[in-house]
Design a protein around this motif. Structure first.
Motif, PDB file in Angstrom:
ATOM      1  N   THR A  57       0.831  -1.202   0.000  1.00  0.00           N
ATOM      2  CA  THR A  57       0.000   0.000   0.000  1.00  0.00           C
ATOM      3  C   THR A  57       0.870   1.258   0.000  1.00  0.00           C
ATOM      4  O   THR A  57       0.557   2.234  -0.682  1.00  0.00           O
ATOM      5  N   LEU A  58       1.961   1.226   0.731  1.00  0.00           N
ATOM      6  CA  LEU A  58       2.855   2.381   0.808  1.00  0.00           C
ATOM      7  C   LEU A  58       3.844   2.448  -0.350  1.00  0.00           C
ATOM      8  O   LEU A  58       4.544   3.440  -0.508  1.00  0.00           O
ATOM      9  N   GLY A  59       3.921   1.391  -1.162  1.00  0.00           N
ATOM     10  CA  GLY A  59       4.875   1.364  -2.268  1.00  0.00           C
ATOM     11  C   GLY A  59       6.302   1.147  -1.811  1.00  0.00           C
ATOM     12  O   GLY A  59       7.244   1.617  -2.436  1.00  0.00           O
ATOM     13  N   VAL A  60       6.488   0.402  -0.715  1.00  0.00           N
ATOM     14  CA  VAL A  60       7.808   0.134  -0.146  1.00  0.00           C
ATOM     15  C   VAL A  60       8.155  -1.337  -0.377  1.00  0.00           C
ATOM     16  O   VAL A  60       7.303  -2.214  -0.242  1.00  0.00           O
ATOM     17  N   HIS A  61       9.415  -1.591  -0.734  1.00  0.00           N
ATOM     18  CA  HIS A  61       9.895  -2.960  -0.940  1.00  0.00           C
ATOM     19  C   HIS A  61      11.030  -3.232   0.038  1.00  0.00           C
ATOM     20  O   HIS A  61      11.882  -2.361   0.246  1.00  0.00           O
ATOM     21  N   PRO A  62      11.070  -4.428   0.638  1.00  0.00           N
ATOM     22  CA  PRO A  62      12.155  -4.738   1.567  1.00  0.00           C
ATOM     23  C   PRO A  62      13.521  -4.608   0.896  1.00  0.00           C
ATOM     24  O   PRO A  62      13.671  -4.930  -0.284  1.00  0.00           O
ATOM     25  N   ALA A  63      14.502  -4.137   1.641  1.00  0.00           N
ATOM     26  CA  ALA A  63      15.869  -4.038   1.138  1.00  0.00           C
ATOM     27  C   ALA A  63      16.517  -5.416   1.099  1.00  0.00           C
ATOM     28  O   ALA A  63      17.432  -5.656   0.314  1.00  0.00           O
ATOM     29  N   LEU A  64      16.039  -6.294   1.951  1.00  0.00           N
ATOM     30  CA  LEU A  64      16.584  -7.642   2.056  1.00  0.00           C
ATOM     31  C   LEU A  64      15.426  -8.575   2.387  1.00  0.00           C
ATOM     32  O   LEU A  64      14.572  -8.237   3.214  1.00  0.00           O
ATOM     33  N   GLY A  65      15.389  -9.733   1.760  1.00  0.00           N
ATOM     34  CA  GLY A  65      14.346 -10.704   2.060  1.00  0.00           C
ATOM     35  C   GLY A  65      13.054 -10.417   1.329  1.00  0.00           C
ATOM     36  O   GLY A  65      13.049  -9.813   0.263  1.00  0.00           O
ATOM     37  N   THR A  99       9.990 -15.470  13.011  1.00  0.00           N
ATOM     38  CA  THR A  99      10.994 -15.694  11.984  1.00  0.00           C
ATOM     39  C   THR A  99      11.228 -14.400  11.221  1.00  0.00           C
ATOM     40  O   THR A  99      10.276 -13.771  10.755  1.00  0.00           O
ATOM     41  N   ILE A 100      12.478 -14.013  11.089  1.00  0.00           N
ATOM     42  CA  ILE A 100      12.835 -12.796  10.353  1.00  0.00           C
ATOM     43  C   ILE A 100      12.740 -13.107   8.858  1.00  0.00           C
ATOM     44  O   ILE A 100      13.449 -13.977   8.350  1.00  0.00           O
ATOM     45  N   ILE A 101      11.837 -12.392   8.165  1.00  0.00           N
ATOM     46  CA  ILE A 101      11.648 -12.625   6.732  1.00  0.00           C
ATOM     47  C   ILE A 101      12.260 -11.528   5.871  1.00  0.00           C
ATOM     48  O   ILE A 101      12.408 -11.699   4.664  1.00  0.00           O
ATOM     49  N   GLY A 102      12.603 -10.389   6.470  1.00  0.00           N
ATOM     50  CA  GLY A 102      13.161  -9.313   5.675  1.00  0.00           C
ATOM     51  C   GLY A 102      13.603  -8.132   6.504  1.00  0.00           C
ATOM     52  O   GLY A 102      13.412  -8.087   7.719  1.00  0.00           O
ATOM     53  N   VAL A 103      14.189  -7.176   5.792  1.00  0.00           N
ATOM     54  CA  VAL A 103      14.671  -5.930   6.391  1.00  0.00           C
ATOM     55  C   VAL A 103      14.120  -4.781   5.561  1.00  0.00           C
ATOM     56  O   VAL A 103      14.252  -4.771   4.332  1.00  0.00           O
ATOM     57  N   CYS A 104      13.506  -3.817   6.232  1.00  0.00           N
ATOM     58  CA  CYS A 104      12.969  -2.634   5.539  1.00  0.00           C
ATOM     59  C   CYS A 104      14.112  -1.755   5.048  1.00  0.00           C
ATOM     60  O   CYS A 104      15.188  -1.743   5.641  1.00  0.00           O
ATOM     61  N   PRO A 105      13.883  -0.995   3.981  1.00  0.00           N
ATOM     62  CA  PRO A 105      14.948  -0.127   3.476  1.00  0.00           C
ATOM     63  C   PRO A 105      15.264   1.010   4.435  1.00  0.00           C
ATOM     64  O   PRO A 105      14.429   1.373   5.272  1.00  0.00           O
ATOM     65  N   PRO A 106      16.469   1.593   4.302  1.00  0.00           N
ATOM     66  CA  PRO A 106      16.814   2.719   5.179  1.00  0.00           C
ATOM     67  C   PRO A 106      15.846   3.877   4.956  1.00  0.00           C
ATOM     68  O   PRO A 106      15.380   4.111   3.850  1.00  0.00           O
TER      69      PRO A 106
END
Length: 185
Positions: free
Chosen positions: A101-109, A155-162
């Motif tokens: 919805t926000l148009g954000v993609h994880p930096a990792l995962g 479980t860690i599935i990803g990391v949000c971008p800076p």
């Protein structure tokens, strides 16, 4: 004179951060927040936590927005491991489609999927960029590892971008981020 300069710098910093610096989301001018109003006039919070049932009903009746997502700021306890102390973190609970919805993609995962948003699913979590760097040393091998939040495994599935900012402070109410359909412009 120094007091005047200091006041101007402080004021400009607030104006820049609130008005001039764009939000770190895709098409921020098309995002709106919806709240459920207070049930009583004397309610000091001014709005209520939006229940899952109300959210489902809003989604079912939606004709104005291309996407609806639900979020609520919370504080969680991250258990200590590997010689690190436990700590309290500002966090957010949100529906599986929040990043989309926000148009954000994880930096990792990976991002959350709809199957992650059910009671039967195992707990999954996305780390903020800052927490990933500070607490986990920016290690990309963190994916699929388990951490304990409020003594529950996730479980860690990803990391949000800076620079990704969602709900960083606990609130007494839910927030709903929506993306307007092109037709409603």
């Amino acid at each position: 004179m120094a007091l005047g300069i200091g006041a101007n710098v402080a004021l400009f910093t607030v104006v820049r951060g609130v008005l001039l610096k764009p939000l770190p989301f895709h098409d921020p001018d098309r995002l709106v927040m919806l709240y459920e109003g207070a049930l009583r006039d004397d309610d000091t919070a001014g709005s209520n936590v939006v229940s899952g049932g109300m959210y489902a009903e809003w989604k079912k009746q939606n004709r104005s927005y291309s996407s609806l997502a639900l979020a609520q700021g919370i504080r969680v306890g991250l258990s200590g491991s590997g010689g690190q102390l436990p700590e309290k973190l500002n966090s957010a609970l949100f529906s599986w489609n929040m990043l989309r919805t926000l148009g954000v993609h994880p930096a990792l995962g990976r991002d959350f999927m709809q199957v992650d948003d059910s009671r039967a699913a195992n707990g999954t979590v996305l780390l903020s960029w800052g927490l990933w760097k500070r607490r986990f040393g920016g290690d990309p091998a963190i994916l699929n590892q388990t951490i304990d939040l409020d003594a529950e495994p996730y479980t860690i599935i990803g990391v949000c971008p800076p620079g990704s900012i969602f709900l960083t402070r606990p609130r007494s109410y839910g927030r709903r981020f929506t993306r307007k359909s092109p037709k409603t412009r």
